[in-house]
Design a protein around this motif. Structure first.
Motif, PDB file in Angstrom:
ATOM      1  N   GLU A 138      95.070  28.770  91.009  1.00 21.45           N
ATOM      2  CA  GLU A 138      94.251  29.491  90.030  1.00 21.45           C
ATOM      3  C   GLU A 138      92.863  29.769  90.592  1.00 21.45           C
ATOM      4  O   GLU A 138      92.329  30.892  90.463  1.00 21.45           O
ATOM      5  N   ALA A 139      92.256  28.771  91.221  1.00 17.25           N
ATOM      6  CA  ALA A 139      90.917  28.951  91.788  1.00 17.25           C
ATOM      7  C   ALA A 139      90.926  29.988  92.904  1.00 17.25           C
ATOM      8  O   ALA A 139      90.031  30.841  92.987  1.00 17.25           O
ATOM      9  N   HIS A 141      93.060  32.424  93.301  1.00 21.89           N
ATOM     10  CA  HIS A 141      93.337  33.744  92.710  1.00 21.89           C
ATOM     11  C   HIS A 141      92.068  34.333  92.101  1.00 21.89           C
ATOM     12  O   HIS A 141      91.770  35.527  92.291  1.00 21.89           O
ATOM     13  N   GLY A 142      91.311  33.526  91.395  1.00 20.82           N
ATOM     14  CA  GLY A 142      90.094  34.029  90.772  1.00 20.82           C
ATOM     15  C   GLY A 142      89.048  34.467  91.764  1.00 20.82           C
ATOM     16  O   GLY A 142      88.221  35.344  91.468  1.00 20.82           O
ATOM     17  N   ARG A 143      89.058  33.912  92.960  1.00 25.32           N
ATOM     18  CA  ARG A 143      88.029  34.230  93.951  1.00 25.32           C
ATOM     19  C   ARG A 143      88.380  35.449  94.803  1.00 25.32           C
ATOM     20  O   ARG A 143      87.505  36.262  95.099  1.00 25.32           O
ATOM     21  N   TRP A 149      98.488  37.842  88.806  1.00 26.42           N
ATOM     22  CA  TRP A 149      99.056  36.499  88.865  1.00 26.42           C
ATOM     23  C   TRP A 149     100.559  36.518  88.682  1.00 26.42           C
ATOM     24  O   TRP A 149     101.308  35.880  89.439  1.00 26.42           O
ATOM     25  N   ARG A 228      96.218  28.222  83.077  1.00 28.81           N
ATOM     26  CA  ARG A 228      95.659  27.239  82.153  1.00 28.81           C
ATOM     27  C   ARG A 228      96.689  26.709  81.175  1.00 28.81           C
ATOM     28  O   ARG A 228      96.471  25.661  80.549  1.00 28.81           O
ATOM     29  N   ARG A 259      90.100  20.391  87.159  1.00 32.43           N
ATOM     30  CA  ARG A 259      89.703  21.636  87.824  1.00 32.43           C
ATOM     31  C   ARG A 259      89.769  21.428  89.332  1.00 32.43           C
ATOM     32  O   ARG A 259      89.434  20.355  89.840  1.00 32.43           O
TER      33      ARG A 259
END
Length: 531
Positions: A138-139, A141-143, A149, A228, A259
């Motif tokens: 997730e981290a 992907h967000g960056r 996704w 999430r 996290r």
């Protein structure tokens, strides 16, 4: 050495090269999933996410949704390096009083801790730590991701729908965990047939597949609801309910609080270049010690040559010295950030690397800790869970003693290196304590001797992670073997598939716009795939 095997058999697995992207992974199906994403225009990180989830389906005993790990990234345009740490931690509600010592000697798995009643820290729900793989992806992907996704989970969903293909290697690996898998109904149902390891059919047209409907459904939920949901949604509540009913400590609160953490890498100067490794609770600090000793050793740094007896002695001495320092302090406590002493056990963990057309790189290690982790599969979601609690010393009073909320130690060390001449290399391995020696020698082969990946991965290595004992590859030159035998408590082993006596590395490299990739030559599923 005397054994049953041929002395004339030669094992080779050529490296691949291309201007396109490459994924080098421990399972060809997962590498293909990542390469397909690269071919569709995905970033290196997109491919890493797809590869990660696919590995959890095709090689579920090594890593997956129930595990943790770390990712080292290189962003070529910005020339930036970073680490995404998604390691595990002990649940907040863990009760140390539940891990009573038996007084019957050491535990029977990776670590020499005092034995706990019922082996509660080795297998079963009580051994489960808070998992981090989904948060790590997730981290990432967000960056940096370019693709949605849900598209990146699609290959894993398709593989789960196909079921786990059974071949001889599947049978060997499942057999290693079968005695404990039989203890847990959902694990037995998923991996065993009539309580025994599955066996491939002899007929050329026949196949045996183990269905994975619960895992497929869970992956589909993650694809639609997002990461999430694993930590805060219906999936989190299902996981916590299963754990609570079966005697585990993992709670909704533990999951919601988790996290992944973005960290600066541990940057190690070497031969005019730099090696970027995982910091803190990993083998990165021990790698730094090893490389500091190798850099000043005159036996190394001979471009165009191959390591001689003096070089292999230097490897063994540097590794032994680094391990001695490592074992003097360990755990999640101020100033004590090194890994403790592991015993050898069946190879676990999975490592893969990605390089894309633009030169972005990822080195990713993810693990359940032991092979099959806790041996416990969540009945509702089909997730095989880690046994991260085994990383902790069950005896009170030490820097790594078991405690609620404490971060788990790790022995992995994914790295990305930049050579003085501009070459780039992403490398790592699976294999427990053997990981560090493999990574250190592959770095030396490429940075000291200028080897390409094909040459480096076919060059014999030694292992010096067992205290005074040094284990050499029987393919080494006679004069090297003789020199090692005269200086160390020396044993020899073959490069082989089962059981592996050395680590299982993989790597990608880039030079002048051309990428290359290679995987361990004796691992039958591992491959480097061009996008």
């Amino acid at each position: 050495m005397r054994d049953n095997f041929s002395n004339s058999q030669i094992i080779r697995k050529p490296a691949v090269s291309s201007a396109a992207g490459i994924v080098a992974a421990q399972h060809i199906g997962a590498a293909q999933a990542g390469a397909t994403v690269l071919a569709a225009g995905g970033d290196c990180v997109d491919a890493a996410i797809a590869t990660s989830f696919a590995l959890g389906v095709v090689e579920p005993w090594m890593s997956g949704l129930g595990g943790g790990g770390a990712m080292v990234l290189y962003r070529a345009r910005e020339k930036r390096f970073e680490v995404i740490d998604f390691g595990m931690r002990a649940p907040g509600g863990l009760r140390t009083a539940d891990f009573a010592l038996t007084g019957e000697g050491a535990a029977s798995d990776l670590f020499p801790w005092p034995r706990v009643a019922g082996d509660r820290n080795l297998h079963g729900p009580a051994a489960v730590a808070v998992p981090g793989v989904v948060a790590g992806m997730e981290a990432a992907h967000g960056r940096y991701a370019r693709m949605p996704w849900r598209d990146l989970l699609a290959p894993a969903i398709a593989l789960a729908a196909d079921g786990l293909l059974v071949d001889w290697f599947t049978t060997e690996l499942v057999a290693t965990g079968a005695p404990d898998l039989r203890r847990y109904a959902a694990s037995s149902q998923r991996f065993l047939i009539d309580g025994l390891p599955p066996v491939a059919m002899w007929g050329i047209r026949d196949q045996v597949r183990l269905p994975q409907p619960a895992l497929r459904s869970t992956l589909a939920t993650l694809a639609e609801c997002g990461a999430r949901d694993f930590y805060e949604g219906d999936l989190a509540r299902s996981m916590a309910a299963d754990m609570g009913r079966d005697g585990g400590y993992l709670s909704v609160a533990d999951l919601a609080a988790y996290r992944a953490v973005v960290r600066n890498p541990l940057t190690i100067p070497y031969r005019g270049g730099r090696v970027h490794a995982t910091p803190e609770l990993s083998a990165g600090p021990t790698l730094a010690h090893t490389l500091r000793l190798l850099e000043v050793n005159p036996a190394l740094a001979a471009p165009g040559a191959a390591p001689d007896a003096a070089a292999y002695i230097a490897y063994a001495e540097a590794l032994q010295a680094a391990y001695r320092e490592r074992l003097t302090g360990m755990g999640d406590a101020d100033g004590r950030r090194a890994l403790g002493a592991e015993h050898l056990a069946p190879a676990c963990t999975s490592h893969f690397n990605v390089v894309d057309r633009e030169g972005n790189m990822a080195a990713v290690t993810q693990t359940l800790l032991s092979i099959f982790g806790s041996k416990y599969t969540l009945p509702g979601s089909g997730i095989l869970m880690n046994n991260g609690i085994m990383w902790f010393d069950p005896e009170a009073g030490g820097p790594n003693s078991l405690a609620p909320g404490r971060r788990c130690l790790t022995n992995y060390t994914p790295v990305i290196a930049e050579a003085a001449d501009g070459r780039m290399l992403a490398v790592g391995a699976s294999g427990g304590r053997r990981i560090l020696p493999a990574v250190a020698q592959l770095l030396s082969f490429t940075l000291d001797y200028g080897m390409d990946l094909d040459t480096a991965f076919h060059t014999p290595r030694l292992d010096a992670s067992e205290g005074a004992t040094v284990i050499g590859d029987v393919r080494m030159a006679p004069e090297v073997r003789a020199a090692l035998g005269s200086k160390f408590d020396y044993l020899e082993a073959r490069v082989q598939t089962m059981p592996m006596k050395f680590a299982c590395p993989s790597a990608v490299a880039r030079q002048g716009g051309i990428n290359s990739g290679a995987t361990e030559i004796a691992q039958p599923w591992a491959d480097a795939v061009v996008a």
